[in-house]
Design a protein around this motif. Structure first.
Motif, PDB file in Angstrom:
ATOM      1  N   LYS A 167      -4.606   6.138   2.898  1.00 45.01           N
ATOM      2  CA  LYS A 167      -3.344   5.938   3.600  1.00 45.01           C
ATOM      3  C   LYS A 167      -2.600   4.714   3.083  1.00 45.01           C
ATOM      4  CE  LYS A 167      -5.466   7.550   7.939  1.00 45.01           C
ATOM      5  NZ  LYS A 167      -5.857   7.146   9.311  1.00 45.01           N
ATOM      6  N   SER A 169      -0.781   1.684   1.488  1.00 46.42           N
ATOM      7  CA  SER A 169      -0.910   0.968   0.219  1.00 46.42           C
ATOM      8  C   SER A 169      -2.221   1.287  -0.500  1.00 46.42           C
ATOM      9  CB  SER A 169      -0.806  -0.539   0.460  1.00 46.42           C
ATOM     10  OG  SER A 169       0.479  -0.875   0.935  1.00 46.42           O
ATOM     11  N   ALA A 171      -3.479   4.320  -0.762  1.00 45.91           N
ATOM     12  CA  ALA A 171      -3.138   5.506  -1.545  1.00 45.91           C
ATOM     13  C   ALA A 171      -2.276   5.124  -2.749  1.00 45.91           C
ATOM     14  CB  ALA A 171      -2.408   6.524  -0.676  1.00 45.91           C
ATOM     15  N   ARG A 172      -1.359   4.188  -2.521  1.00 44.73           N
ATOM     16  CA  ARG A 172      -0.501   3.754  -3.630  1.00 44.73           C
ATOM     17  C   ARG A 172      -1.321   3.042  -4.705  1.00 44.73           C
ATOM     18  NH1 ARG A 172       5.663   2.150  -3.750  1.00 44.73           N
ATOM     19  NH2 ARG A 172       5.811   1.812  -6.000  1.00 44.73           N
ATOM     20  N   LEU A 173      -2.321   2.261  -4.302  1.00 40.62           N
ATOM     21  CA  LEU A 173      -3.160   1.565  -5.267  1.00 40.62           C
ATOM     22  C   LEU A 173      -3.925   2.555  -6.123  1.00 40.62           C
ATOM     23  CD1 LEU A 173      -4.432  -0.949  -6.498  1.00 40.62           C
ATOM     24  CD2 LEU A 173      -6.030  -1.023  -4.572  1.00 40.62           C
ATOM     25  N   GLU A 174      -4.449   3.613  -5.518  1.00 44.29           N
ATOM     26  CA  GLU A 174      -5.161   4.609  -6.315  1.00 44.29           C
ATOM     27  C   GLU A 174      -4.214   5.293  -7.297  1.00 44.29           C
ATOM     28  OE1 GLU A 174      -8.697   7.583  -5.460  1.00 44.29           O
ATOM     29  OE2 GLU A 174      -6.854   8.329  -4.556  1.00 44.29           O
ATOM     30  N   ARG A 175      -3.003   5.623  -6.821  1.00 45.55           N
ATOM     31  CA  ARG A 175      -2.017   6.239  -7.720  1.00 45.55           C
ATOM     32  C   ARG A 175      -1.628   5.278  -8.838  1.00 45.55           C
ATOM     33  NH1 ARG A 175       3.722   6.398  -7.070  1.00 45.55           N
ATOM     34  NH2 ARG A 175       3.530   5.785  -4.861  1.00 45.55           N
ATOM     35  N   ALA A 176      -1.456   4.010  -8.500  1.00 48.56           N
ATOM     36  CA  ALA A 176      -1.095   3.007  -9.505  1.00 48.56           C
ATOM     37  C   ALA A 176      -2.180   2.893 -10.574  1.00 48.56           C
ATOM     38  CB  ALA A 176      -0.877   1.647  -8.835  1.00 48.56           C
ATOM     39  N   GLN A 179      -1.963   5.893 -12.987  1.00 45.67           N
ATOM     40  CA  GLN A 179      -0.795   5.801 -13.869  1.00 45.67           C
ATOM     41  C   GLN A 179      -0.968   4.673 -14.888  1.00 45.67           C
ATOM     42  OE1 GLN A 179       2.452   5.516 -10.985  1.00 45.67           O
ATOM     43  NE2 GLN A 179       2.949   7.655 -11.391  1.00 45.67           N
ATOM     44  N   TYR A 415       3.315  -1.528 -10.738  1.00 44.81           N
ATOM     45  CA  TYR A 415       3.168  -0.165 -10.229  1.00 44.81           C
ATOM     46  C   TYR A 415       3.121  -0.111  -8.700  1.00 44.81           C
ATOM     47  CZ  TYR A 415       1.806   1.007 -15.033  1.00 44.81           C
ATOM     48  OH  TYR A 415       1.776   1.189 -16.387  1.00 44.81           O
ATOM     49  N   MET A 416       3.158  -1.281  -8.044  1.00 50.05           N
ATOM     50  CA  MET A 416       2.890  -1.320  -6.614  1.00 50.05           C
ATOM     51  C   MET A 416       4.127  -1.497  -5.741  1.00 50.05           C
ATOM     52  SD  MET A 416      -0.272  -0.701  -6.019  1.00 50.05           S
ATOM     53  CE  MET A 416      -0.406  -1.246  -4.311  1.00 50.05           C
ATOM     54  N   GLY A 417       5.313  -1.499  -6.325  1.00 51.39           N
ATOM     55  CA  GLY A 417       6.534  -1.542  -5.525  1.00 51.39           C
ATOM     56  C   GLY A 417       6.658  -2.756  -4.647  1.00 51.39           C
TER      57      GLY A 417
END
Length: 426
Positions: A167, A169, A171-176, A179, A415-417
């Protein structure tokens, strides 16, 4: 797959290679099956030759008015025609039995692979980085990451054990991470990005040797396809049954995909946390080379994986696996193990292997040298660059703070906005 000609030429060397894998000698059994196959093929060729010869003789006998001889020859040809399907069936069955026996055997270790029966025989080659000194007792990620968005309970309600629901950040860390790894491997390391199928057929799973031995570790769909346990399965099979020009080698391919594993042989291992999951993301690195280039390519591939760990400032060590601890298809493997302070141990995060021509024989993938008449089998290599989930775990444990939050490594900040730290979700 093994070359039966090499076994014929030096059965003792073949058995010695199997012994290093902890297997009993098998060359005598394999060569007996091979001899039986060749005997069947010889008999069938002789029967075909005799049928053709007798068929010609029938015409000659008829031309000479020798009906008795012609009738005898006709009866012989009819008997040969009747027996040939049985001979062909016997030849197919014997060939299949021999191929099944060879397909069930692992690759033989390279000469410079150390002896050993299990991980205790692995040899440390190098280390990078110094484990961080904490002013508090570092915790395992499973103890503090759920508050940050690594939710195992929600996933368990819908899917069972060994799944996670990420959930915010987290989830965003895994996506980052995925990439970032893909950008590094396609940029600095020179791999071509690919988007591959997640479902493959039997022949593809056989080509990279997930079948038949590791059937229980795979998930199969109702129509008979297999969910990939790694994109090695789809990337490597991209050159299945091809003859490649020498000028096209080496091929270097990468993909970021979800991977699916039943973990049938891992009962009781890493049941807590995000280390061993049924579904996870991974950046895979696959190379296809000339035989003489594969050893150097293994070093290059391993450095490409190490570069990610160094950029993320995660301490790791490189291990050369012993003969008894290597994967089924490998002839030489380096494992990269990252330091996890919560466990106080190094844990595998990447495995880079040279498979030689083992997979190429199963896929019938060859190349043609410039100016040469014949074709040769390529060498294939694969490795993780890296396993995304395990890298996420390494970041959580190495960058954890006493209050349970986690700093984001500098390399991932673009990558983390704007997110610089994971904090508990309220």
């Amino acid at each position: 797959m093994h070359d039966i000609r090499l076994i014929r030429d030096d059965p003792a060397a073949f058995d010695a290679g199997l012994a290093r894998r902890g297997l009993a000698p098998l060359s005598e059994i394999i060569l007996a099956a091979d001899a039986a196959l060749r005997a069947l093929q010889t008999d069938m060729q002789a029967a075909l030759a005799r049928r053709n010869e007798a068929s010609k003789a029938i015409g000659q006998a008829m031309a000479q008015g020798d009906t008795a001889t012609a009738e005898t020859l006709k009866a012989e040809v009819a008997a040969l025609k009747q027996s040939l399907p049985e001979q062909e069936a016997a030849e197919r069955a014997q060939l299949a039995a021999l191929q099944d026996s060879l397909a069930a055997l692992p690759n033989l270790p390279a000469a410079d692979v150390p002896e050993g029966a299990d991980e205790e025989g692995n040899v440390e080659i190098s280390r990078w980085g110094t484990p961080r000194t904490f002013a508090f007792t570092p915790r395992e990620h499973a103890d503090f990451a759920p508050a940050l968005g690594l939710d195992f309970e929600t996933a368990a309600r819908m899917s069972g054990a060994r799944f996670a629901f990420l959930k915010g950040s987290m989830a965003r860390l895994e996506r980052a991470l995925g990439q970032y790894m893909l950008d590094r491997q396609t940029g600095e390391a020179g791999y071509r990005e690919c988007a591959t199928p997640l479902l493959v057929r039997d022949e593809a799973a056989f080509g990279t040797a997930q079948l038949p031995k590791f059937r229980e570790d795979l998930f199969q769909t109702t129509d008979g396809r297999w969910l990939i346990s790694t994109s090695e399965m789809s990337l490597t099979n991209a050159v299945r049954e091809e003859i490649l020009p020498e000028a096209d080698l080496p091929l270097r391919m990468t993909a970021l995909t979800p991977c699916f594993r039943s973990e049938a042989g891992a009962a009781g291992r890493d049941t807590r946390g995000y280390i061993r999951q049924h579904q996870f993301w991974k950046v895979e690195l696959v190379s296809v080379t000339r035989p003489e280039d594969s050893d150097a390519e293994l070093e290059r591939k391993t450095r490409a994986a190490e570069a990610i760990l160094e950029a993320l400032e995660l301490p790791y060590r490189r291990m050369l696996l012993c003969a008894g601890d290597m994967g089924f298809s490998a002839r030489k493997t380096y494992d990269l193990e990252v330091w996890l302070p919560g466990q106080g141990a190094y844990r595998e995060i990447s495995s880079c292997s040279n498979c030689g021509d083992f997979q190429a024989r199963r896929m019938n993938t060859r190349f043609r040298r410039e100016g040469a008449k014949g074709n040769e089998f390529v060498h294939t290599l694969n490795g993780s660059g890296l396993a995304v989930g395990r890298t996420l775990v390494a970041i959580l444990e190495n960058y954890q703070l006493e209050d349970g939050s986690v700093d984001i490594p500098a390399a991932l900040l673009p990558y983390m906005g704007g997110v610089t730290r994971l904090t508990p979700i309220t």
